[in-house]
Design an enzyme around this catalytic site. Structure first.
Site, mmCIF file in Angstrom:
data_model
loop_
_atom_site.group_PDB
_atom_site.id
_atom_site.type_symbol
_atom_site.label_atom_id
_atom_site.label_comp_id
_atom_site.label_asym_id
_atom_site.label_seq_id
_atom_site.Cartn_x
_atom_site.Cartn_y
_atom_site.Cartn_z
ATOM 1 N N ASP A 1 0.869 -1.162 0.000
ATOM 2 C CA ASP A 1 0.000 0.000 0.000
ATOM 3 C C ASP A 1 0.919 1.228 0.000
ATOM 4 O O ASP A 1 2.145 1.128 0.091
ATOM 5 C CB ASP A 1 -0.957 -0.007 1.208
ATOM 6 C CG ASP A 1 -2.179 0.866 0.944
ATOM 7 O OD1 ASP A 1 -3.239 0.609 1.535
ATOM 8 O OD2 ASP A 1 -2.081 1.795 0.105
HETATM 9 C C1 GLC Z 1 -4.278 4.308 -0.114
HETATM 10 C C2 GLC Z 1 -5.191 3.173 0.159
HETATM 11 C C3 GLC Z 1 -5.257 2.186 -0.950
HETATM 12 C C4 GLC Z 1 -5.109 2.885 -2.281
HETATM 13 C C5 GLC Z 1 -3.705 3.461 -2.327
HETATM 14 C C6 GLC Z 1 -3.425 4.219 -3.627
HETATM 15 O O1 GLC Z 1 -3.682 4.834 1.020
HETATM 16 O O2 GLC Z 1 -5.034 2.470 1.377
HETATM 17 O O3 GLC Z 1 -6.509 1.490 -0.826
HETATM 18 O O4 GLC Z 1 -5.313 1.979 -3.347
HETATM 19 O O5 GLC Z 1 -3.454 4.323 -1.232
HETATM 20 O O6 GLC Z 1 -4.227 5.359 -3.694
#
Ligand code: GLC
Length: 747
Positions: A278
């Site tokens: 993430d």
């Molecule tokens: C975020 C989220 C994730 C998302 C990623 C990219 O913090 O937790 O679900 O896909 O960043 O935006």
């Protein structure tokens, strides 16, 4: 690039079949890998975000050096095309890029938030929504979406419940798979397919106190029987990728959790898709206190097999040193790179790296709008309908008041996680009612409150005046979209601001009230239940929300939505969910003591010694699976056709659905079971099947459920998946509190 491209063309020319193509890919991947420098391999493991619509000079250099495997959050087609051209035509090996973005519930045509889509209980509708989302996203160059989010969410304080399919792993598994199918189609090489990403692996929805990113402690048995289930389903359904969760799981952050990422995902499940971190989650391992620094975080991420690092650069900064110090092996890096290259081959990117714009329909076209409206209409849940105030009959009305800060806000109705949605395409409730009522019925509109959060009641008088001039008041209240979603958690789930006061002021006029709620989570509606006649829960319904709501409240269609999540009576009940355990001291209405009924100085043991709160009834305000419609439905004559089943057999159970109304109805019939005695405690009810049934007015319809005995298995104390003999109960009905019961034995 030439080598890779020629090989693929050759294998296509020779008509090698799909499976052999995979083997072919592995040969090609090996050939490519042999040519790659360490720097180029590290490039594949790296995903970067750049300023939107721009290619900074230094990033162009990175592309030319082969130092980039994927780009995050670019959605300008010309920019994407140029980035891809540089990577494919100007780098040494020409490895194409993945372009990832959060296309969570639509791209330009916005669908209801996933929690709302879950309320349709329709795999078909969820797949259609994902298909449209993929077509629109891919037409803009995006070939990878960070969706579906399949975290089990039992805590509405958590803002991200909005992105989930709710509290049940069976429903989440089915709808998560439907979303993956909608994105990926039957072949990732299709020009309008995009790679899915099942997230967040795992347990994110169980963050303590519903506080985002907070610690998660789930015993392995509960992990395997509940939280891992949708991801195993996504793995089996060939989801192209997964995303690691931010949270620590039983003390070990998911992004560095070898047991989870290697033992379970890779060894036990055999998953060969890409695992993406993430945002910055690998670097955050040191912030968790799980590692000492970025270098140690990179080591932890690699040992866990997190293939690609989103945004942070611990891999780019430290892999070379970790290799030279012998702390990691080249084979580990190669394994990660292979999985990324395999995805790119499966997507056909080596052969067709660019978006074929001419093959795509225009964004937000009529067909896409129609699908968005149908999904929105089927996502709305009728929670209350006193005196059958709904549906409204246009011919019986001379005036309608439309009140509320969300009644005409095309932005707020789109909901959370809308990067590319555009409010200009929205149809609001005001617009829909104006068009529908025309000059036949007076429409008196007043916001009453500037926003859903404001406590400034200076707009009340205008609202009350509008209501006093009207036969009925339609209130559109709830939460602004920013009050749910990532990092937007709440400890108080009442309607925010002065909305309760507005409802009471309008109730004082004596005019019937239809309340439409737009929200990203279950709200605690207890304080206002008695002040309104009807409640239609619309979640955040997306682009076509206003039209869908209009069609329901004026009876063009009957509501079909069913709750994918329990609604608590108050926050103190949370977590409250239908598939809870029985405990050794279960509560019933016979043994429950309400606080006001307890005598002063009562003996300590005088009250029911049971698992309940004395100041709140032990049931939810509205149960999982619940949803009313414009008609009288009943379930009758449940018959278990197979009172005993072997482990190889199947449960067959019949029931009759009866529609005593004058309307054709669509009902989602639900089958629940309970394993009464097992080697680990089992839930008091488990959803095991559901069917969308269309039943004509004044008719009876037989429904048969067939459930394979294997679906009754569960993980025991030794984490073995077992099916144990014994007595089971089953229920069929319109929600998780269905009373029509049968029983059967597994022998
Ligand atoms: C975020 C989220 C994730 C998302 C990623 C990219 O913090 O937790 O679900 O896909 O960043 O935006």
């Amino acid at each position: 690039m030439q080598t890779a491209k020629m090989a693929v063309s050759l294998s296509l020319l020779l008509g090698i079949n799909h499976d052999m193509m995979n083997t072919q890919y592995l040969d090609q991947i090996s050939d490519l890998l042999d040519q790659m420098t360490l720097s180029e391999k590290i490039g594949q493991l790296s995903q970067f975000q750049t300023p939107y619509g721009q290619i900074p000079e230094n990033f162009k250099q990175q592309l030319q050096n082969g130092d980039v495997g994927s780009v995050l959050n670019e959605a300008d087609l010309d920019t994407i095309t140029e980035m891809q051209r540089i990577a494919v035509e100007e780098s040494r090996l020409g490895i194409p890029l993945l372009f990832g973005r959060d296309v969570i519930h639509g791209f330009k045509t916005v669908f209801p938030i996933p929690l709302g889509q879950a309320a349709t209980w329709s795999e078909t509708l969820v797949e259609q929504a994902a298909r449209v989302s993929a077509i629109e996203a891919r037409s803009s160059g995006i070939n990878w979406t960070f969706s579906p989010m399949i975290d089990i969410s039992r805590d509405p304080r958590w803002g991200r419940i909005a992105e989930s399919f709710g509290e049940d792993h069976w429903l989440t598994s089915k709808l998560g798979n439907a979303m993956v199918d909608g994105y990926q189609t039957d072949n990732l090489k299709n020009h309008d397919a995009i790679a899915a990403c099942a997230k967040h692996f795992v347990g994110y929805g169980a963050a303590e106190s519903g506080r985002d990113y907070n610690s998660v402690n789930i015993c392995e048995n509960e992990l395997r029987n509940v939280y891992l289930t949708p991801f195993k389903s996504a793995c089996d359904n060939k989801a192209a990728s997964m995303m690691a969760a931010f949270n620590d799981l039983n003390g070990v952050p998911a992004s560095g959790n070898e047991w989870l990422m290697q033992d379970v995902l890779r060894t036990e499940w055999g998953y060969d898709g890409v695992m993406l971190s993430d945002w910055d989650s690998i670097r955050q391992l040191s912030i968790h206190g799980f590692t000492e620094n970025d270098k140690a975080s990179a080591l932890a991420g690699i040992n866990a097999g997190i293939d690609m690092e989103m945004v942070s650069t611990t891999y780019a900064d430290h892999i070379e040193q970790l290799l030279s110090e012998g702390k990691i092996k080249t084979s580990q890096i190669d394994t990660m790179v292979k999985r990324i290259l395999l995805l790119k081959f499966k997507m056909g990117l080596f052969d067709a790296p660019y978006t074929a714009s001419e093959k795509f329909p225009e964004l937000v076209n009529d067909q896409h709008r129609q699908i968005a409206k149908e999904v929105a209409r089927n996502s709305c849940v009728l929670l209350q309908n006193k005196h059958n105030v709904l549906p409204l009959a246009k011919d019986d009305l001379s005036s309608v008041a439309l009140i509320g800060p969300l009644a005409d806000d095309g932005y707020e109705q789109l909901g959370t996680w809308i990067f590319d949605g555009d409010e200009q395409h929205s149809v609001t409730c005001l617009q829909a009612l104006k068009a529908y009522l025309g000059n036949d019925v007076a429409l008196n509109f007043a916001k009453g409150l500037a926003t859903s959060r404001t406590t400034d009641d200076s707009g009340f008088n205008e609202a009350i005046t509008a209501v006093k001039q009207s036969d009925v008041a339609v209130l559109v209240l709830g939460e602004e979209s920013i009050l749910s979603g990532e990092a937007h958690c709440r400890t108080n789930l009442d309607l925010p601001g002065a909305q309760h006061a507005l409802i009471r002021a309008i109730k004082a006029t004596g005019t019937p009230i239809v309340l439409v709620v737009m929200a990203g989570r279950p709200l605690t509606l207890t304080p206002i239940m008695d002040d309104v006649d009807a409640i239609l829960y619309a979640w955040h319904p997306g682009t076509m929300g206003g039209e869908a709501i209009k069609e329901l409240i004026f009876g063009e269609y009957s509501p079909t939505g069913k709750l994918p999540v329990s609604f608590p009576r108050n926050v103190g009940q949370i977590p409250i969910y239908y598939n809870q355990k029985h405990t050794g001291k279960p509560v019933t209405d016979d043994n429950w003591a309400f606080i006001d009924d307890i005598p002063v100085r009562a003996e300590q043991t005088s009250m029911g010694m049971n698992s309940a709160h004395i100041d709140c009834h032990f049931t939810p305000l509205f149960p999982f699976g619940f949803g009313l419609t414009y008609g009288e439905l009943s379930y009758q004559n449940l018959q278990v056709k197979t009172p005993s089943i072997t482990p190889e057999g199947a449960l067959i159970v019949d029931v009759e659905l009866v529609n005593d109304s004058q309307r054709d109805i669509i009902e989602t019939a639900q089958l629940y079971i309970r394993d009464l005695h097992a080697s680990v405690t089992r839930p008091v009810r488990e959803l095991k099947a559901f069917k969308r049934v269309e039943i004509k007015a004044n008719s009876r319809q037989p429904i048969t459920f067939i459930l394979q005995a294997s679906e009754l298995s569960f993980y025991n104390q030794r984490m073995q998946k077992v099916l144990e003999p014994g007595l089971f109960h089953c229920w069929i009905g319109g929600d998780s509190q269905a009373s029509l019961q049968g029983e059967f034995r597994v022998i």
